[in-house]
Design a protein around this motif. Structure first.
Motif, PDB file in Angstrom:
ATOM      1  N   TRP A   1      99.944  35.983  44.539  1.00 12.95           N
ATOM      2  CA  TRP A   1      99.134  34.884  44.001  1.00 12.95           C
ATOM      3  C   TRP A   1      99.838  33.562  44.242  1.00 12.95           C
ATOM      4  O   TRP A   1     101.018  33.531  44.608  1.00 12.95           O
TER       5      TRP A   1
ATOM      6  N   ARG B   1      86.232  33.853  48.413  1.00 15.20           N
ATOM      7  CA  ARG B   1      86.514  33.102  49.643  1.00 15.20           C
ATOM      8  C   ARG B   1      85.246  32.527  50.289  1.00 15.20           C
ATOM      9  O   ARG B   1      85.207  31.379  50.706  1.00 15.20           O
TER      10      ARG B   1
ATOM     11  N   ALA C   1      94.002  26.175  49.307  1.00 16.14           N
ATOM     12  CA  ALA C   1      94.128  27.510  48.716  1.00 16.14           C
ATOM     13  C   ALA C   1      93.921  28.583  49.779  1.00 16.14           C
ATOM     14  O   ALA C   1      93.019  28.487  50.604  1.00 16.14           O
TER      15      ALA C   1
ATOM     16  N   VAL D   1      84.093  29.564  48.429  1.00 15.58           N
ATOM     17  CA  VAL D   1      85.029  28.456  48.642  1.00 15.58           C
ATOM     18  C   VAL D   1      84.768  27.813  49.997  1.00 15.58           C
ATOM     19  O   VAL D   1      84.686  26.582  50.119  1.00 15.58           O
TER      20      VAL D   1
ATOM     21  N   VAL E   1      93.812  26.831  41.292  1.00 16.33           N
ATOM     22  CA  VAL E   1      93.873  25.405  41.599  1.00 16.33           C
ATOM     23  C   VAL E   1      93.806  24.603  40.308  1.00 16.33           C
ATOM     24  O   VAL E   1      92.892  24.795  39.508  1.00 16.33           O
TER      25      VAL E   1
ATOM     26  N   LEU F   1      90.930  23.259  46.941  1.00 14.99           N
ATOM     27  CA  LEU F   1      90.207  24.306  47.675  1.00 14.99           C
ATOM     28  C   LEU F   1      90.621  24.308  49.150  1.00 14.99           C
ATOM     29  O   LEU F   1      90.723  25.360  49.770  1.00 14.99           O
TER      30      LEU F   1
ATOM     31  N   VAL G   1      89.548  32.155  44.449  1.00 16.40           N
ATOM     32  CA  VAL G   1      90.196  30.950  43.945  1.00 16.40           C
ATOM     33  C   VAL G   1      89.687  30.650  42.538  1.00 16.40           C
ATOM     34  O   VAL G   1      88.481  30.659  42.294  1.00 16.40           O
TER      35      VAL G   1
ATOM     36  N   GLY H   1      93.836  31.996  48.871  1.00 22.46           N
ATOM     37  CA  GLY H   1      93.479  33.243  48.201  1.00 22.46           C
ATOM     38  C   GLY H   1      92.158  33.836  48.639  1.00 22.46           C
ATOM     39  O   GLY H   1      91.284  33.125  49.127  1.00 22.46           O
TER      40      GLY H   1
ATOM     41  N   SER I   1      94.311  32.533  44.257  1.00 20.97           N
ATOM     42  CA  SER I   1      94.850  31.179  44.158  1.00 20.97           C
ATOM     43  C   SER I   1      94.320  30.561  42.876  1.00 20.97           C
ATOM     44  O   SER I   1      93.159  30.750  42.547  1.00 20.97           O
TER      45      SER I   1
END
Ligand code: UDP
Ligand code: MG
Length: 335
Positions: free
Chosen positions: A45, A172, A94, A175, A17, A91, A99, A96, A15
């Motif tokens: 993506w 991840r 997202a 995040v 951002v 965040l 990120v 992904g 992802s």
């Protein structure tokens, strides 16, 4: 923690951002440079724009882009909440496994993401871009920034890696760690450092802003710096104890001095000047310490109100969850 929307659409590899405030003229150029890089790097993506209450055509352009490519999604705030909050919202949305955070103005070259991903695949949970030079910034701003980082290092318990900013890739788990922090005064640079994880820097040259002007006035930067210090350090609060003790110590010494002199030399003509000066000095000290208390109490007040971090006016490309809700939605409540 509960989420009413803000649910990531589904897992994907990567992802990106992008917080954007009045960046209409940069959106397409950014996408043009970003998409080929992402196509190379990941099979799935998404680009998540966070429109931070822009007054220009930022949202229209993002929508046009999203209509053309479904991997482009957006969250649009009901008003300007500031870059730090925009990052938090990005965040939250997202999905992904990693990120990437980057600015919309092309100061963060999209090509550097290739190196970010390579380092991530080597097993680093956090890969941050390290600015090589900020020549575009002007001397005063650079000196003040330098001063702030020194002050932060001296006052805080959390050291910041030099040159690291918001341009970064996070795994991840990093995040999720960031998302678990529900603070209002979000000083991201400090939060990034605070969560830890295996990190590595990738040097990059900050490009000139593609279009438009910087959204950070000196006033905004000062309040940002203040948030940074006060949310990561209690030294400004504790300092006054030491100042108070030192001053009391000297006042006892001078009291002894004057007492002895009065006994030895008798009463002499009192000095108004020194009296006034010392009265002013001490009331100044008291007001400063009260002010510092006020700053902290103000921040405690902001935290205890437990307002949501941001209000989403509109979300684009997040499927039913986003489309269903026409009214503003509270996305996040801290746990
Ligand atoms: N930004 C934002 N909200 C704000 C101010 C800035 O989302 O209130 C975004 C802006 O659109 C850009 C990024 O944050 O994508 C960095 O801002 P800017 O380039 O103005 O800051 P600088 O590079 O001068 O530090
Ligand atoms: Mg910029």
């Amino acid at each position: 923690m509960s989420f009413s929307t803000g649910v990531p659409v589904g897992p994907c590899d990567l992802s990106v951002v992008v917080p954007a405030f009045n960046e209409g003229r940069n959106i397409e150029t950014l996408a043009e440079r970003l998409v080929p890089v992402l196509d190379d790097l990941a099979t799935s993506w998404e680009i998540i724009f966070v429109d931070d209450g822009s007054h220009d055509d930022t949202l229209t352009r993002i929508k046009a882009l999203a209509a053309w490519d479904r991997r482009v999604r957006a969250v649009s705030f009901s008003r300007n909440f500031g870059k730090e909050i925009a990052i938090a919202a990005g965040l939250d949305h997202a999905g992904g496994r990693a990120v990437v955070l980057m600015d919309a103005d092309l100061q963060h070259p999209p090509e550097v993401i290739r190196e970010f991903v390579a380092k991530w695949r080597e097993g680093h949970a956090v890969v941050y871009g390290q600015r090589i030079d900020r020549a575009g910034d002007g001397v005063v701003r650079r000196k003040l920034t330098q001063g702030f980082y020194r002050l932060f290092a001296a006052a805080g318990e959390t050291p910041l890696p030099p040159g690291a900013g918001d341009f970064r890739l996070m795994d991840r788990k990093a995040v999720d760690a960031l998302r678990s922090m529900g603070e209002r005064a979000r000083f991201s640079k400090g939060l990034y450092a605070w969560i830890g994880f295996k990190s590595v820097g990738v040097p990059f040259e900050v490009a000139d802003r593609a279009e438009g002007v910087s959204k950070f006035s000196f006033r905004k930067l000062f309040s940002f710096a203040f948030d940074g210090i006060t949310s990561f350090s209690t030294v400004p609060l504790k300092l006054w104890t030491y100042v108070g003790v030192t001053i009391s110590f000297f006042s006892i010494l001078s009291a002894l001095f004057f007492l002895t002199r009065t006994f030895v030399e008798g009463v002499d003509v009192p000095g108004y000047a020194s009296l006034i000066v010392s009265v002013m000095f001490f009331s100044g000290i008291q007001l400063i310490s009260l002010g510092v208390l006020g700053e902290y109490i103000g921040r405690i007040f902001a935290e205890v109100k437990r307002r949501p971090l941001y209000i989403v006016g509109e979300s684009i490309g997040f499927g039913e969850a986003g489309a269903e809700i026409a009214r503003p939605v509270l996305v996040r409540r801290p746990a």
